[in-house]
Scaffold this active site. Structure first.
Site, PDB file in Angstrom:
ATOM      1  N   ARG A  53     -11.854  -3.082 -57.568  1.00 14.35           N
ATOM      2  CA  ARG A  53     -12.912  -2.847 -56.700  1.00 14.35           C
ATOM      3  C   ARG A  53     -12.656  -4.033 -55.573  1.00 14.35           C
ATOM      4  O   ARG A  53     -12.588  -5.127 -55.789  1.00 14.35           O
ATOM      5  CB  ARG A  53     -14.330  -3.125 -57.491  1.00 14.35           C
ATOM      6  CG  ARG A  53     -15.475  -3.197 -56.588  1.00 14.35           C
ATOM      7  CD  ARG A  53     -16.740  -3.336 -57.326  1.00 14.35           C
ATOM      8  NE  ARG A  53     -17.951  -2.923 -56.561  1.00 14.35           N
ATOM      9  CZ  ARG A  53     -18.703  -3.891 -55.808  1.00 14.35           C
ATOM     10  NH1 ARG A  53     -18.158  -5.244 -55.617  1.00 14.35           N
ATOM     11  NH2 ARG A  53     -19.559  -3.686 -54.946  1.00 14.35           N
ATOM     12  N   ASN A  56     -10.425 -12.837 -54.353  1.00 13.15           N
ATOM     13  CA  ASN A  56     -10.593 -12.425 -52.953  1.00 13.15           C
ATOM     14  C   ASN A  56      -9.238 -12.101 -52.261  1.00 13.15           C
ATOM     15  O   ASN A  56      -8.294 -12.333 -52.517  1.00 13.15           O
ATOM     16  CB  ASN A  56     -11.339 -13.672 -52.412  1.00 13.15           C
ATOM     17  CG  ASN A  56     -12.638 -13.655 -52.855  1.00 13.15           C
ATOM     18  OD1 ASN A  56     -13.385 -12.918 -53.267  1.00 13.15           O
ATOM     19  ND2 ASN A  56     -13.264 -14.897 -53.054  1.00 13.15           N
ATOM     20  N   ARG A  68     -27.952  -7.368 -64.218  1.00 10.54           N
ATOM     21  CA  ARG A  68     -27.731  -6.119 -63.635  1.00 10.54           C
ATOM     22  C   ARG A  68     -27.730  -4.943 -64.411  1.00 10.54           C
ATOM     23  O   ARG A  68     -27.966  -3.952 -63.958  1.00 10.54           O
ATOM     24  CB  ARG A  68     -26.513  -6.605 -62.737  1.00 10.54           C
ATOM     25  CG  ARG A  68     -26.375  -5.502 -61.531  1.00 10.54           C
ATOM     26  CD  ARG A  68     -25.176  -6.011 -60.582  1.00 10.54           C
ATOM     27  NE  ARG A  68     -23.827  -5.744 -61.209  1.00 10.54           N
ATOM     28  CZ  ARG A  68     -23.272  -4.534 -61.016  1.00 10.54           C
ATOM     29  NH1 ARG A  68     -23.788  -3.603 -60.778  1.00 10.54           N
ATOM     30  NH2 ARG A  68     -22.117  -4.542 -61.854  1.00 10.54           N
ATOM     31  N   ARG A 120     -25.711  -6.422 -56.798  1.00 14.63           N
ATOM     32  CA  ARG A 120     -25.120  -7.784 -56.824  1.00 14.63           C
ATOM     33  C   ARG A 120     -25.647  -8.674 -55.873  1.00 14.63           C
ATOM     34  O   ARG A 120     -25.686  -8.220 -54.723  1.00 14.63           O
ATOM     35  CB  ARG A 120     -23.744  -7.545 -56.550  1.00 14.63           C
ATOM     36  CG  ARG A 120     -22.832  -6.503 -57.799  1.00 14.63           C
ATOM     37  CD  ARG A 120     -21.615  -6.136 -57.338  1.00 14.63           C
ATOM     38  NE  ARG A 120     -20.765  -5.765 -58.437  1.00 14.63           N
ATOM     39  CZ  ARG A 120     -20.507  -4.502 -58.612  1.00 14.63           C
ATOM     40  NH1 ARG A 120     -21.303  -3.446 -57.881  1.00 14.63           N
ATOM     41  NH2 ARG A 120     -19.786  -3.736 -59.682  1.00 14.63           N
ATOM     42  N   ARG A 140     -17.854 -20.230 -63.018  1.00 11.14           N
ATOM     43  CA  ARG A 140     -17.610 -18.845 -62.905  1.00 11.14           C
ATOM     44  C   ARG A 140     -17.754 -18.226 -64.249  1.00 11.14           C
ATOM     45  O   ARG A 140     -18.227 -16.963 -64.079  1.00 11.14           O
ATOM     46  CB  ARG A 140     -16.547 -18.435 -61.854  1.00 11.14           C
ATOM     47  CG  ARG A 140     -16.359 -18.826 -60.429  1.00 11.14           C
ATOM     48  CD  ARG A 140     -15.220 -18.232 -59.739  1.00 11.14           C
ATOM     49  NE  ARG A 140     -15.189 -16.844 -59.291  1.00 11.14           N
ATOM     50  CZ  ARG A 140     -14.151 -16.049 -59.497  1.00 11.14           C
ATOM     51  NH1 ARG A 140     -12.910 -16.557 -59.153  1.00 11.14           N
ATOM     52  NH2 ARG A 140     -14.297 -14.922 -58.736  1.00 11.14           N
ATOM     53  N   PHE A 153     -22.568 -23.165 -55.774  1.00  7.93           N
ATOM     54  CA  PHE A 153     -22.567 -21.495 -55.597  1.00  7.93           C
ATOM     55  C   PHE A 153     -23.729 -21.350 -54.863  1.00  7.93           C
ATOM     56  O   PHE A 153     -23.641 -20.664 -53.730  1.00  7.93           O
ATOM     57  CB  PHE A 153     -21.953 -20.821 -56.569  1.00  7.93           C
ATOM     58  CG  PHE A 153     -21.479 -19.475 -56.160  1.00  7.93           C
ATOM     59  CD1 PHE A 153     -20.553 -19.263 -55.819  1.00  7.93           C
ATOM     60  CD2 PHE A 153     -22.588 -18.414 -56.326  1.00  7.93           C
ATOM     61  CE1 PHE A 153     -19.847 -18.136 -55.077  1.00  7.93           C
ATOM     62  CE2 PHE A 153     -21.924 -17.062 -56.070  1.00  7.93           C
ATOM     63  CZ  PHE A 153     -20.750 -16.997 -55.275  1.00  7.93           C
ATOM     64  N   TYR A 193     -20.656 -15.121 -64.080  1.00 13.43           N
ATOM     65  CA  TYR A 193     -20.293 -13.723 -64.043  1.00 13.43           C
ATOM     66  C   TYR A 193     -20.854 -12.972 -65.359  1.00 13.43           C
ATOM     67  O   TYR A 193     -21.058 -11.921 -65.343  1.00 13.43           O
ATOM     68  CB  TYR A 193     -18.927 -13.405 -63.908  1.00 13.43           C
ATOM     69  CG  TYR A 193     -18.418 -13.505 -62.694  1.00 13.43           C
ATOM     70  CD1 TYR A 193     -17.758 -12.522 -61.747  1.00 13.43           C
ATOM     71  CD2 TYR A 193     -18.110 -14.743 -61.925  1.00 13.43           C
ATOM     72  CE1 TYR A 193     -17.534 -12.972 -60.407  1.00 13.43           C
ATOM     73  CE2 TYR A 193     -17.826 -14.968 -60.802  1.00 13.43           C
ATOM     74  CZ  TYR A 193     -17.199 -13.919 -59.861  1.00 13.43           C
ATOM     75  OH  TYR A 193     -16.957 -14.109 -58.334  1.00 13.43           O
ATOM     76  N   HIS A 199     -21.044  -9.683 -53.196  1.00 10.70           N
ATOM     77  CA  HIS A 199     -20.124  -8.493 -53.154  1.00 10.70           C
ATOM     78  C   HIS A 199     -21.107  -7.198 -53.514  1.00 10.70           C
ATOM     79  O   HIS A 199     -20.418  -6.464 -54.341  1.00 10.70           O
ATOM     80  CB  HIS A 199     -19.328  -8.713 -54.439  1.00 10.70           C
ATOM     81  CG  HIS A 199     -18.382 -10.023 -54.227  1.00 10.70           C
ATOM     82  ND1 HIS A 199     -17.087  -9.846 -53.287  1.00 10.70           N
ATOM     83  CD2 HIS A 199     -18.446 -11.478 -54.422  1.00 10.70           C
ATOM     84  CE1 HIS A 199     -16.559 -11.245 -53.389  1.00 10.70           C
ATOM     85  NE2 HIS A 199     -17.509 -11.821 -54.269  1.00 10.70           N
TER      86      HIS A 199
END
Length: 742
Positions: free
Chosen positions: A130, A166, A387, A90, A376, A179, A380, A93
């Site tokens: 997580r 968070n 990934r 990532r 976001r 960001f 995301y 995070h």
């Protein structure tokens, strides 16, 4: 005492079984899980049994080694699989840990939402959570100063709902467009690739000054929230503003909160720094151990509600992610409970492949026009594609527990096999028709919008300092002292005078007292007036002391607290046994620390095998230390490492207990001005250092449940009370910790 311990362990086992028996997600993943045994022979990936783990096929004789042969497909497969084990980590995070659990409601929120997960009190919704740091790479340490990710995936009957939050309720930026900049500034500097997992460098603090909307957030990050004691002892926040829609079609704005029943607690900075080297996996191990031992971490789930009709009533914009919703205006309504009760079976396939997306919502929950959230929702989803690939939602940990039915097909690593001729709509057989609202279809809220297309935020977004002041004003004295120390450390690592000079100027927008204290430490010009006068207001729900178990109306607890008992040959076995038994029965995790792991004997001939030795562990790994009396004290007084154990625990404001001859050892280690110690049968409690001539025989001493109350008159109760309080910061405020070298 033995029966008490057996009962505690038995209940923990029952709790584990009960927690997983009804979990739909756990059942759905069972077919994917294998448990290799000694009866399972080695095979290739294509199922053929293999003859060797160790030797590549070669043209060799018993007396001469020859060349390896490329025809050995088994060896090539093993190496190939190893070479491709890593996936892209990532961007943020990257370092994290996770666990499975359940979510349930105390009360229905049907007055504000139609979402089944928030209205059906009979449900037990499976979850995966997580936790993570933000800036560091996957191999960085757990206890760095950083924001912590708190991401929750609810496997609801209506589909997956992700709260990607968070441990801090605000963020550095208001708009997702920024960001890349905030992360680039915080990551290692591009020319040298240092520092790793740290904000203490020029680029980070240059950005904080240049981008004034980050002011509120950096105050939270520099507070004790930046170095949590445990994932289990930190809050979680949705950060962004979402919406809830009820069955009447009425929409409200909402903020999501998770509050730990163990209280919100942190490390101290010297301790956090040392743990980075001594045990970089500290938080991972802590989470795993607590769940494994049946002390399941639990959070109360709360919502803050703002009716849509009140959106514009306040002096801040409720869509601004750099602002909190003050609890005196928007009380937190606790409606449910999140509990983690099952560790992952394999880290990579479950924790590393877990993928969260803020765009994952279910009927009854919606988005707001929060500009950070809007970005976001795109980002995301996009990052999971790079990934994990296009079929990332088919991975076992990401799959919903409800049916998934659509015409999405193919792509790399597609798992699902879909029968039939039809893969489009409309079609002659009416296969996969659109769902009706009455059948649970997601219907977007018909929001009326009148605006001009332009790059603009509402005027309220331009105020950046009022809530930073509110946060500072609402903190306790030790928390303020820790922010001063944190900023002084961070800016000391900035070697550009422009950077730390400007940051002191910025601090005058919050508090002149704060700015002056930091300026003196870092060598910047000391300011004489505030650029933005402090408004003097305070609010509840901002200090960590607002979330102790007692502040939440819960009883003090030492459950899952780590306690070290230090012994050597000749220790008092009776005191050792009683203290260990009483603390263990109350849920503490007690470890014996000796000069070696070989047997340590008492003067009476009994023996104990320590869990660790003095050099193998440090006081930083524990919440408290206790030393029983006995002849071993004469030996321990000559052990510099043991003296350091006591002094370090004292310097970190931890509870320390000593009985009998051990009082002399503790007095030798930390007998500074202001400290008092027991000299007779009385129990003396001085700044959380509890000493007595013995364990005692009064109420709460032996065989009874601990009564953790302030001012307790017997040793065990007084000592356990101070463990439950986490730290005695008065020791620090009164200057005692600075008198001891640790």
């Amino acid at each position: 005492m033995q029966s008490v311990l057996e009962g505690t362990l038995g209940k923990a086992g029952e709790a584990v079984a009960e927690a997983t028996s009804f979990n739909k997600k756990a059942a759905g993943m069972t077919p994917e899980i294998i448990q290799p045994t000694s009866k399972d022979p080695l095979t290739s990936d294509f199922g053929v049994r293999q003859h060797s783990h160790d030797k590549w096929l070669s043209a060799s004789t018993s007396s001469q080694q020859g060349p390896a042969l490329l025809e050995d497909n088994f060896a090539r497969e093993k190496i190939m699989k190893f070479d491709h084990e890593r996936i892209p980590e990532r961007v943020v995070h990257a370092r994290g840990a996770g666990a499975f659990g359940t979510f349930k409601l105390y009360e229905s929120a049907e007055d504000v939402t139609s979402a089944g997960v928030l209205t059906d009190t009979s449900r037990r919704t499976p979850v995966f959570v997580r936790f993570s740091t933000v800036l560091g790479s996957r191999g960085s340490a757990d206890t760095v100063r950083d924001v912590r990710g708190f991401a929750v995936k609810f496997y609801t009957n209506e589909g997956n709902w992700d709260i990607v939050g968070n441990d801090i309720p605000v963020f550095f930026i208001q708009d997702a467009m920024k960001f890349p900049d905030v992360i680039h500034a915080g990551k290692p500097e591009p020319d040298t690739e240092v520092p790793q997992a740290q904000s203490a460098h020029n680029n980070f603090w240059d950005f904080q000054f240049m981008h004034s909307e980050a002011t509120h957030m950096f105050m939270w990050a520099m507070s004790d929230r930046g170095i949590p004691r445990s994932y289990r002892m930190m809050q979680g926040f949705g950060v962004n503003t979402y919406t809830l829609i009820n069955t009447q079609g009425v929409r409200s704005f909402v903020k999501f909160h998770f509050t730990p029943t163990l209280g919100v607690h942190s490390l101290v900075w010297d301790e956090a720094l040392k743990i980075c080297g001594q045990d970089p996996d500290f938080h991972r191990k802590d989470l795993y151990t607590a769940i494994e031992k049946g002390i399941f971490p639990t959070w109360k789930f709360g919502i803050q509600i703002c009716p849509e009709s009140r959106q514009d009533e306040f002096d801040f914009d409720i869509l601004d992610a750099t602002k909190v919703w003050p609890e005196d205006i928007f009380p937190v309504r606790y409606i449910g409970e999140l509990q983690l009760n099952k560790n992952v079976d394999e880290f990579f396939t479950q924790t590393e492949q877990a993928a969260f997306c803020t765009a994952h919502i279910v009927p009854g929950i919606g988005f707001s026009d929060d500009p950070l959230l809007q970005g976001r929702n795109f980002s995301y989803f996009d990052t999971q594609l790079s990934r994990l690939g296009v079929n990332w939602q088919e991975l076992p940990v990401n799959r919903p527990v409800c049916p998934v039915m659509n015409n999405h097909r193919d792509g790399q690593l597609r798992h699902k096999i879909t029968k039939g001729k039809i893969n489009y709509w409309p079609n002659r057989h009416g296969v996969i028709p659109p769902a009706e609202p009455s059948a649970g279809a997601y219907i977007d809220y018909p929001e009326k919008i009148e605006a001009i297309k332009q790059r603009l935020h509402s005027v309220k977004f331009s105020e950046h300092f009022a809530q930073a002041q509110l946060f500072w004003n609402s903190l306790s004295q030790p928390e303020k002292a820790h922010i001063i120390a944190a900023l002084s450390f961070e800016l000391d690592h900035c070697d550009d005078p422009i950077v730390y000079g400007r940051m002191v100027e910025r601090l005058t927008d919050i508090s002149l007292e704060l700015a002056q204290a930091v300026a003196e430490k870092v060598g910047a010009p000391i300011p004489t007036e505030a650029r933005c006068p402090n408004h003097g207001k305070k609010a509840k729900g901002l200090s960590q002391f607002d979330f102790t178990p007692e502040a939440q109306g819960l009883a003090p607890t030492i459950a899952s607290r780590m306690v070290a008992i230090i012994i050597a040959d000749g220790f008092n076995f009776a005191e050792y046994e009683v203290v260990k038994g009483a603390l263990t029965a109350a849920g503490a995790f007690v470890f014996t620390i000796g000069p070696w792991r070989q047997l340590v004997t008492t003067s009476g001939g009994k023996s104990v095998s320590p869990d660790h030795h003095f050099e193998g562990m440090r006081s930083t790994m524990f919440d408290s230390i206790y030393i029983p009396g006995g002849e071993h004290i004469s030996t321990l007084l000559k052990q510099g490492r043991v003296i350091h154990w006591v002094r370090e625990a004292f310097g970190h404001c931890k509870a320390i207990g000593a009985t009998g001859e051990a009082v002399k050892l503790v007095q030798s280690a930390c007998g500074v001005d202001g400290m008092t110690f027991s000299t007779n049968t009385d129990v003396v409690d001085a700044y959380g250092v509890v000493t007595a001539s013995g364990i005692g025989t009064g109420p709460g001493s032996i065989g009874e449940a601990l009564k953790m109350v302030k001012g307790a008159k017997n040793f065990l109760d007084a000592y356990a009370y101070h463990i439950s309080q986490h730290r005695n910061f008065q020791r620090e405020l009164d200057g005692l910790t600075s008198m001891v070298a640790y």
